[in-house]
Enzyme design. Structure first.
Site, PDB file in Angstrom:
ATOM      1  N   ASP A   1       0.811  -1.213   0.000  1.00  0.00           N
ATOM      2  CA  ASP A   1       0.000   0.000   0.000  1.00  0.00           C
ATOM      3  C   ASP A   1       0.846   1.266   0.000  1.00  0.00           C
ATOM      4  OD1 ASP A   1       0.940  -0.334   2.603  1.00  0.00           O
ATOM      5  OD2 ASP A   1      -1.013  -0.866   3.432  1.00  0.00           O
TER       6      ASP A   1
ATOM      7  N   ASP B   1      -7.451  -2.895  14.367  1.00  0.00           N
ATOM      8  CA  ASP B   1      -8.818  -3.161  13.910  1.00  0.00           C
ATOM      9  C   ASP B   1      -8.908  -4.391  13.006  1.00  0.00           C
ATOM     10  OD1 ASP B   1      -7.577  -2.238  11.631  1.00  0.00           O
ATOM     11  OD2 ASP B   1      -8.898  -0.512  11.331  1.00  0.00           O
TER      12      ASP B   1
ATOM     13  N   HIS C   1      -7.081  -4.917  10.275  1.00  0.00           N
ATOM     14  CA  HIS C   1      -6.819  -4.702   8.848  1.00  0.00           C
ATOM     15  C   HIS C   1      -5.539  -5.411   8.396  1.00  0.00           C
ATOM     16  CE1 HIS C   1      -4.465  -0.663   9.579  1.00  0.00           C
ATOM     17  NE2 HIS C   1      -3.639  -1.680   9.602  1.00  0.00           N
TER      18      HIS C   1
ATOM     19  N   GLU D   1      -9.551  -1.971   5.630  1.00  0.00           N
ATOM     20  CA  GLU D   1     -10.150  -1.702   6.935  1.00  0.00           C
ATOM     21  C   GLU D   1     -11.400  -2.558   7.129  1.00  0.00           C
ATOM     22  OE1 GLU D   1      -8.373  -0.203   8.835  1.00  0.00           O
ATOM     23  OE2 GLU D   1      -7.564   1.691   8.113  1.00  0.00           O
TER      24      GLU D   1
HETATM   25  P1  PGA Z   1       2.395  -1.519  12.789  1.00  0.00           P
HETATM   26  O1  PGA Z   1       1.221  -1.468  11.703  1.00  0.00           O
HETATM   27  O2  PGA Z   1       3.327  -2.595  12.318  1.00  0.00           O
HETATM   28  O3  PGA Z   1       3.020  -0.173  12.737  1.00  0.00           O
HETATM   29  O4  PGA Z   1       1.754  -1.844  14.087  1.00  0.00           O
HETATM   30  C1  PGA Z   1       0.688  -2.657  11.241  1.00  0.00           C
HETATM   31  C2  PGA Z   1      -0.476  -2.370  10.317  1.00  0.00           C
HETATM   32  O5  PGA Z   1      -1.155  -1.346  10.493  1.00  0.00           O
HETATM   33  O6  PGA Z   1      -0.723  -3.176   9.408  1.00  0.00           O
END
Ligand code: PGA
Length: 252
Positions: free
Chosen positions: A67, A136, A138, A143
């Site tokens: 992404d 959450d 995702h 999301e």
């Molecule tokens: P993080 O993010 O590794 O910074 O916790 C993970 C994500 O949002 O997929």
């Protein structure tokens, strides 16, 4: 799903690097899906070490990132382009023309997303997709509520994600881009192997729902239950809410 519970963040990172190394040694021109965020940084450090100290050769791999924020130029300090080059690519011998990271500045996002999907197909699909997980649930920027069959497209970020990512934008939630281009859940599910890393207590609830909850678009990572080769590498804190007893390396 294979659930591997490791002692801590470093052990999780080393274990994940072992999977990447094994793939590259077996298939030097492997197609690898990379992820951004804090979680895979230890994995990337270990890959850099393997390159420097053990000669792990990245020269033929092809990469696709999950992404990128809409509207951030590639050279913005918080773009995922900058993240990948600073945290991994510039330290290994990857061929820049084999690197694919979505471009959040293209005028025709829809056509660009189609091109991205085609490009993945052209290289024979993704052999190994590295994933983090949001609080959450995702994966990528898919999301809660994302179609479980979705393809690469533009998504609006959830409030939890904006809050979590504000730390990279001086703590100001208003500075976090509100939209991103992300591979879809369906795109991710087509990777031959999924390798999801999760570390820390704040991921424990999402991990529990992913592994032991129902498959639901409200927890996009839960679709991994349907993937024939999904591997979760967790540290003890991220695994702490799992109800079933898991061995150190258990296959479920
Ligand atoms: P993080 O993010 O590794 O910074 O916790 C993970 C994500 O949002 O997929």
């Amino acid at each position: 799903m294979r659930v591997i519970i490791t002692k801590d963040y470093d052990a999780m990172s080393r274990r994940a690097a072992g999977f990447v190394r094994e793939l590259i040694e077996r298939k030097p021109d492997a197609v690898i899906g990379f992820a951004t965020g804090s979680t895979p940084i230890g994995l990337y450090r270990e890959l850099i070490r393997m390159h420097r100290e053990e000669g792990l050769d990245f020269s033929k791999i092809v990469t696709f990132n999950l992404d990128e924020y809409i509207g951030l130029p590639k050279d913005h300090p918080e773009s995922y382009h900058t993240f990948m080059w600073e945290n991994l690519f510039k330290h290994i011998n990857v061929n820049p023309s084999n690197v694919h990271i979505p471009d959040g500045t293209v005028p025709d996002v829809e056509a660009y997303c189609e091109w991205y999907e085609e490009r993945i197909k052209k290289f024979g699909g993704i052999d190994l997709q590295i994933l983090g997980i949001g609080r959450d649930g995702h994966i990528g920027f898919n999301e809660p509520g994302s179609s479980l069959g979705s393809r690469t497209r533009i998504k609006t970020l959830a409030k939890e994600t904006l809050e979590d990512n504000a730390r990279f934008f001086g703590g100001d939630i208003n500075k976090v881009p509100k939209q991103a281009i992300t591979m879809g859940v369906g795109t991710i599910m087509e990777a031959k192997v999924l390798l999801l890393l999760a570390s820390g207590k704040k991921k424990a609830e999402a991990v529990k729902k992913t592994v032991e909850g129902p498959i639901t678009a409200m927890v996009p990572a839960s679709i991994m239950q349907l993937h024939p080769k999904a591997i979760l590498i967790l540290d003890q804190e991220a695994a702490s809410l799992l109800e079933r007893e898991y061995e150190y390396d258990s296959t479920v």
